[in-house]
Design a protein around this motif. Structure first.
Motif, PDB file in Angstrom:
ATOM      1  N   ARG A 145       0.831  -1.191   0.000  1.00 34.40           N
ATOM      2  CA  ARG A 145       0.000   0.000   0.000  1.00 34.40           C
ATOM      3  C   ARG A 145       0.875   1.254   0.000  1.00 34.40           C
ATOM      4  N   VAL A 146       0.283   2.355  -0.453  1.00 33.03           N
ATOM      5  CA  VAL A 146       0.926   3.664  -0.369  1.00 33.03           C
ATOM      6  C   VAL A 146       0.163   4.506   0.653  1.00 33.03           C
ATOM      7  N   ILE A 147       0.893   5.096   1.579  1.00 33.09           N
ATOM      8  CA  ILE A 147       0.293   6.015   2.538  1.00 33.09           C
ATOM      9  C   ILE A 147       0.758   7.427   2.184  1.00 33.09           C
ATOM     10  N   GLU A 148      -0.192   8.308   1.895  1.00 34.79           N
ATOM     11  CA  GLU A 148       0.113   9.702   1.595  1.00 34.79           C
ATOM     12  C   GLU A 148      -0.183  10.557   2.825  1.00 34.79           C
ATOM     13  N   TYR A 149       0.728  11.465   3.122  1.00 37.59           N
ATOM     14  CA  TYR A 149       0.591  12.374   4.252  1.00 37.59           C
ATOM     15  C   TYR A 149       0.448  13.798   3.707  1.00 37.59           C
ATOM     16  N   ARG A 150      -0.718  14.402   3.931  1.00 40.85           N
ATOM     17  CA  ARG A 150      -1.021  15.718   3.379  1.00 40.85           C
ATOM     18  C   ARG A 150      -1.364  16.713   4.485  1.00 40.85           C
ATOM     19  N   ARG A 151      -1.041  17.970   4.214  1.00 36.96           N
ATOM     20  CA  ARG A 151      -1.454  19.036   5.116  1.00 36.96           C
ATOM     21  C   ARG A 151      -2.977  19.152   5.061  1.00 36.96           C
ATOM     22  N   VAL A 169       5.395  10.415   1.851  1.00 41.77           N
ATOM     23  CA  VAL A 169       4.811   9.200   1.278  1.00 41.77           C
ATOM     24  C   VAL A 169       5.538   7.991   1.856  1.00 41.77           C
ATOM     25  N   ALA A 170       4.801   6.943   2.155  1.00 37.54           N
ATOM     26  CA  ALA A 170       5.396   5.683   2.597  1.00 37.54           C
ATOM     27  C   ALA A 170       4.872   4.539   1.741  1.00 37.54           C
ATOM     28  N   TYR A 183       9.848   1.744   1.821  1.00 41.47           N
ATOM     29  CA  TYR A 183      10.559   2.972   1.480  1.00 41.47           C
ATOM     30  C   TYR A 183       9.665   4.159   1.832  1.00 41.47           C
ATOM     31  N   SER A 184      10.291   5.230   2.277  1.00 36.04           N
ATOM     32  CA  SER A 184       9.532   6.441   2.584  1.00 36.04           C
ATOM     33  C   SER A 184      10.357   7.663   2.207  1.00 36.04           C
ATOM     34  N   PHE A 185       9.662   8.758   1.911  1.00 33.59           N
ATOM     35  CA  PHE A 185      10.331  10.007   1.558  1.00 33.59           C
ATOM     36  C   PHE A 185       9.424  11.164   1.931  1.00 33.59           C
TER      37      PHE A 185
END
Length: 253
Positions: A145-151, A169-170, A183-185
């Motif tokens: 899965r992709v986890i997106e982190y947004r304001r 993103v993770a 992987y995360s960035f």
């Protein structure tokens, strides 16, 4: 009676290469392919045995003269954040995280390039193209899965997809005994947010919510400053010749 057996994975050994973590050392890896209907099951078993996943490859160090790389997993159920970590959570309380399918986007790649150009200009991924990034995300036969982190923006959390700026993103594997951070960035300009720490804390909380025991962080390399952060998340286990053992924070510095 059907006597046909399932083929066992074939393992291969890479040629020696310069170690990216310890000066003067050479690294080798043993690897196998994660494909077919048993890929997810095999990924679980190999990760629990100290392997990491990259696309459809599972690998682990097989260096001849060095044993510095140690597999690390956090015991999520017993974890309590330190004061500094609670500050990170408070600082990022305006972030909304969304778990989605392993699908790349132009927005993700733009952030990925900013991260690489700032943090890993000479790394092995420094010349990755948009196609390379898409393959990294999509080329998986396991439950990724992709986890997106947004304001957070006004209206987020009420309806629809969050619309705020993408900050981190993770890429995460969902396993039978926890989560594995592949992987995360993150936005390298937002250093005060400590987004790398925040993503790990979020994975610990997600693992607790799922009722699972472990967050796999990959390899801690004693003597490598860039890997030192992994021992901050206690309690954790390290994979030794005797199996997974509770780590001693006073020793692992």
């Amino acid at each position: 009676m059907n006597t046909q057996t399932t083929p066992s994975p074939q393992f291969y050994l890479t040629a020696p290469a310069i170690c990216p973590y310890l000066s003067g050392e050479m690294e080798r890896k043993v690897f196998t392919h994660l494909v077919g209907p048993r890929a997810a099951e095999m990924n679980d078993l190999l990760t629990q045995g100290g392997f990491r996943r990259s696309q459809n490859i599972a690998y682990r160090p097989a260096c001849e003269a060095c044993r510095a790389c140690v597999s690390v997993r956090i015991l999520a159920g017993d974890f309590q954040p330190a004061k500094s970590m609670r500050r990170v959570l408070a600082t990022n309380s305006d972030i909304i995280a969304t778990l989605g399918p392993a699908q790349p986007s132009t927005e993700q790649f733009s952030l990925f390039r900013r991260y690489l150009d700032s943090r890993h200009q000479r790394g092995g991924m420094s010349d990755m193209s948009a196609l390379d990034y898409a393959i990294m995300v999509e080329d998986s036969h396991v439950n990724t899965r992709v986890i997106e982190y947004r304001r957070r923006e006004p209206g987020d959390g009420i309806a629809g997809t969050p619309r705020g700026e993408l900050l981190a993103v993770a890429l995460t594997d969902m396993m039978s005994d926890g989560l594995s951070m592949v992987y995360s960035f993150f936005n390298p300009d937002l250093e005060k947010r400590s987004l790398g720490t925040f993503m790990i804390l979020d994975h610990i909380n997600r693992t607790k919510t799922l009722g699972l025991p472990h967050v796999y962080l990959g390899y801690w390399v004693k003597g490598s400053p860039k890997m030192g952060y992994k021992t901050r998340y206690q309690p954790q286990e390290h994979l030794t010749a005797r199996g997974w053992e509770l780590a001693d924070p006073a020793r692992d510095v």
